[in-house]
Enzyme design. Structure first.
Site, PDB file in Angstrom:
ATOM      1  N   LYS A  53      -2.779  73.513   9.793  1.00 52.89           N
ATOM      2  CA  LYS A  53      -2.257  73.050   8.506  1.00 52.89           C
ATOM      3  C   LYS A  53      -0.738  73.179   8.428  1.00 52.89           C
ATOM      4  O   LYS A  53      -0.049  72.299   7.909  1.00 52.89           O
ATOM      5  CB  LYS A  53      -2.927  73.811   7.365  1.00 52.89           C
ATOM      6  CG  LYS A  53      -4.427  73.512   7.294  1.00 52.89           C
ATOM      7  CD  LYS A  53      -5.072  74.102   6.077  1.00 52.89           C
ATOM      8  CE  LYS A  53      -6.593  74.118   6.224  1.00 52.89           C
ATOM      9  NZ  LYS A  53      -7.199  72.819   6.453  1.00 52.89           N
ATOM     10  N   GLU A  63      -3.540  79.765   6.535  1.00 52.65           N
ATOM     11  CA  GLU A  63      -4.079  79.896   7.899  1.00 52.65           C
ATOM     12  C   GLU A  63      -3.363  80.951   8.734  1.00 52.65           C
ATOM     13  O   GLU A  63      -3.577  81.027   9.934  1.00 52.65           O
ATOM     14  CB  GLU A  63      -4.077  78.536   8.608  1.00 52.65           C
ATOM     15  CG  GLU A  63      -5.329  77.747   8.300  1.00 52.65           C
ATOM     16  CD  GLU A  63      -5.499  76.480   9.107  1.00 52.65           C
ATOM     17  OE1 GLU A  63      -6.615  75.955   9.101  1.00 52.65           O
ATOM     18  OE2 GLU A  63      -4.532  76.009   9.732  1.00 52.65           O
ATOM     19  N   SER A 108     -10.889  61.813  -2.635  1.00 52.95           N
ATOM     20  CA  SER A 108     -10.801  60.357  -2.802  1.00 52.95           C
ATOM     21  C   SER A 108     -10.498  59.956  -4.253  1.00 52.95           C
ATOM     22  O   SER A 108     -10.231  58.798  -4.544  1.00 52.95           O
ATOM     23  CB  SER A 108     -12.102  59.707  -2.346  1.00 52.95           C
ATOM     24  OG  SER A 108     -13.153  60.260  -3.091  1.00 52.95           O
ATOM     25  N   ARG A 109     -10.545  60.935  -5.190  1.00 53.04           N
ATOM     26  CA  ARG A 109     -10.213  60.592  -6.587  1.00 53.04           C
ATOM     27  C   ARG A 109      -8.718  60.694  -6.855  1.00 53.04           C
ATOM     28  O   ARG A 109      -8.212  60.170  -7.832  1.00 53.04           O
ATOM     29  CB  ARG A 109     -10.983  61.506  -7.548  1.00 53.04           C
ATOM     30  CG  ARG A 109     -12.435  61.030  -7.716  1.00 53.04           C
ATOM     31  CD  ARG A 109     -13.193  61.914  -8.636  1.00 53.04           C
ATOM     32  NE  ARG A 109     -13.400  63.232  -8.038  1.00 53.04           N
ATOM     33  CZ  ARG A 109     -13.179  64.381  -8.655  1.00 53.04           C
ATOM     34  NH1 ARG A 109     -12.744  64.399  -9.904  1.00 53.04           N
ATOM     35  NH2 ARG A 109     -13.394  65.522  -8.038  1.00 53.04           N
ATOM     36  N   THR A 126      -8.918  64.023   8.412  1.00 52.71           N
ATOM     37  CA  THR A 126      -8.303  65.287   8.851  1.00 52.71           C
ATOM     38  C   THR A 126      -6.786  65.201   8.665  1.00 52.71           C
ATOM     39  O   THR A 126      -6.152  64.260   9.143  1.00 52.71           O
ATOM     40  CB  THR A 126      -8.608  65.551  10.346  1.00 52.71           C
ATOM     41  OG1 THR A 126      -9.971  65.293  10.602  1.00 52.71           O
ATOM     42  CG2 THR A 126      -8.250  66.981  10.731  1.00 52.71           C
ATOM     43  N   ASP A 137      -2.710  67.702   4.272  1.00 55.25           N
ATOM     44  CA  ASP A 137      -1.428  68.186   4.830  1.00 55.25           C
ATOM     45  C   ASP A 137      -0.340  67.129   4.643  1.00 55.25           C
ATOM     46  O   ASP A 137       0.809  67.464   4.336  1.00 55.25           O
ATOM     47  CB  ASP A 137      -1.598  68.519   6.316  1.00 55.25           C
ATOM     48  CG  ASP A 137      -2.610  69.634   6.523  1.00 55.25           C
ATOM     49  OD1 ASP A 137      -2.702  70.506   5.630  1.00 55.25           O
ATOM     50  OD2 ASP A 137      -3.304  69.639   7.549  1.00 55.25           O
TER      51      ASP A 137
HETATM   52  O1  RIB Z   1      -5.908  70.392   7.511  1.00 55.85           O
HETATM   53  C1  RIB Z   1      -6.369  69.976   8.753  1.00 55.85           C
HETATM   54  C2  RIB Z   1      -6.175  71.066   9.773  1.00 55.85           C
HETATM   55  O2  RIB Z   1      -6.984  72.161   9.429  1.00 55.85           O
HETATM   56  C3  RIB Z   1      -6.580  70.696  11.165  1.00 55.85           C
HETATM   57  O3  RIB Z   1      -5.544  70.089  11.892  1.00 55.85           O
HETATM   58  C4  RIB Z   1      -7.056  72.013  11.749  1.00 55.85           C
HETATM   59  O4  RIB Z   1      -6.220  72.528  12.731  1.00 55.85           O
HETATM   60  C5  RIB Z   1      -7.192  72.949  10.572  1.00 55.85           C
HETATM   61  O5  RIB Z   1      -6.223  73.869  10.589  1.00 55.85           O
END
Ligand code: RIB
Length: 296
Positions: free
Chosen positions: A39, A138, A213-214, A239, A243
Site C-alpha cells: 500500500k 501495513e 464502486s459507489r 488491486t 492506493d
Molecule cells: O492495496 C493493494 C495492496 O495491498 C497490494 O499491492 C498488496 O501488496 C497489499 O499490500
C-alpha cells in the site's frame, strides 16, 4: 510540492481465477504473476505518476524481491535514498486472488514489520522537509502512531489511510489531517452501529470514507455531505485502486485544491487504474486524468 510516504513495500503474488475460492476449496487458477505492490509503495508510485516529488520510506529484505522493488520505485521516479535493506529478512509479500471484479489479499509483512520507532527517529529530520507525510497500516501500528505524533509535533500534515483495518485511539484521529478508511475500516475505528453520516459530521473535511464502486463521501465544513460517485470503469483489476485514490488525493490537496476538487480528481484516477492488471501498472498520469475529467 514534496510528499513523503512511510509504509509497506511488497511483492504481490497475484493469481487470477474465475471466482474467489470458498473456505477449504481448491480452485484452478488462470494465471500467476509477481508484480510490485504494497500500500505504501503503491501510493508513492501513484503520486509520482501524477507528477509529484515523492520519497518512499520503509524497509525491504536483502533478497531478489527487495532489489526488484527498489529498482521499480526508482524507475517510477520515487526517491528511495532512505529505504533500509535488512540483512537476513525477507521482503514483504502479498498473496492476491483477482476474480469477480474484486480481490482478496493476505500480506506477510517481512521487512515491513521492522519499520520501528528507531527507524522513525532516523528519518525524522528528512520528514521535516516534506509538505505532507502519508501513512497506512501495513507497518507496525506502534510506528504509525509514533509517526503521527512526531509529524503532529513538527506541524507536518498527515494523511492516514488506515488499511488494513484496525481500531485506532481517538487521539490519533484528532492528530491526523485526513483519515481515509473504507466503510469496513471506519466501523472498526468509530464503532459498530454508527451511521456513516454521523461519523462524517464529527470530522468535517478530515474524515473521507471510500465506498468502493459507489465512490467516496465526506462532510464539508458547511455541513453539506459530499458524495463523489465512482467513475464507471471497464474493470480488469481493482488491486491498488484505493492506493491510487489516496495518492491522487494527497497530490491535489498539496497542490491547493479544495476537498471537492481533490476527491473528484482522485476518484477519476482510481477508476482509470482499475482498467489494467496489477496494482501499479494501471495508475494514470496527470495528462490521462486531465483528459478524462475534460471528457466527462
Ligand atoms: O492495496 C493493494 C495492496 O495491498 C497490494 O499491492 C498488496 O501488496 C497489499 O499490500
Amino acid at each position: 510540492m514534496k510528499l513523503a510516504v512511510v509504509g509497506s513495500i511488497n511483492m504481490d503474488m497475484t493469481v487470477t481465477a474465475e471466482r474467489i475460492p470458498g473456505k477449504g476449496e481448491t480452485l484452478r487458477g488462470d494465471s500467476v504473476s509477481s508484480i510490485p505492490g504494497g500500500k505504501g509503495a503503491n501510493q508513492a508510485v501513484a503520486m509520482a505518476k501524477l507528477g509529484a516529488e515523492v520519497e518512499m520510506f520503509g524497509c525491504v529484505g536483502d533478497d531478489g524481491n527487495g532489489e526488484t522493488l527498489l529498482e521499480n520505485l526508482k524507475r517510477a521516479g520515487v526517491k528511495t535514498d532512505h529505504i533500509r535493506v535488512l540483512k537476513g529478512v525477507p521482503t514483504g509479500i502479498a498473496m492476491i486472488t483477482v476474480a469477480e471484479n474484486d480481490n482478496t489479499i493476505v500480506v506477510v509483512p517481512g521487512a515491513n514489520g521492522k519499520v520501528d520507532r528507531g527507524y522513525a527517529d532516523s528519518i525524522r529530520e528528512e520528514l521535516a522537509q516534506y509538505d505532507m507525510v502519508v501513512l497506512q497500516h501495513e507497518i507496525p501500528l506502534d510506528t504509525v502512531y509514533y509517526l503521527v505524533e512526531l509529524c503532529h509535533g513538527m506541524g507536518i500534515p498527515v494523511v492516514l489511510n488506515p488499511a488494513p483495518a484496525a481500531a485506532m485511539p481517538e487521539k490519533i484521529v484528532e492528530m491526523v489531517t485526513y483519515l481515509t478508511p473504507n466503510e469496513h475500516e471506519a466501523v472498526l475505528i468509530f464503532g459498530e452501529g454508527q451511521k456513516t453520516e454521523e461519523m462524517l459530521r464529527k470530522y468535517p473535511e478530515k474524515l473521507v470514507i471510500t465506498q468502493g464502486s459507489r465512490g467516496v463521501v465526506t462532510c464539508l465544513k458547511n455541513g453539506e455531505i459530499l458524495c463523489v460517485p465512482a467513475r464507471k470503469s471497464a474493470v480488469v483489476d481493482t488491486t491498488g485502486a484505493g492506493d491510487t485514490l489516496n495518492g491522487a488525493f494527497c497530490v491535489r490537496i498539496c497542490a491547493g485544491d479544495d476537498i471537492r476538487a481533490a476527491l473528484t480528481y482522485a476518484n477519476t484516477a482510481a477508476g482509470l487504474s482499475t482498467e489494467k492488471f496489477g496494482a501499479q501498472s494501471g495508475m494514470p498520469s496527470a495528462a490521462e486524468v486531465g483528459r478524462e475529467l475534460q471528457r466527462r
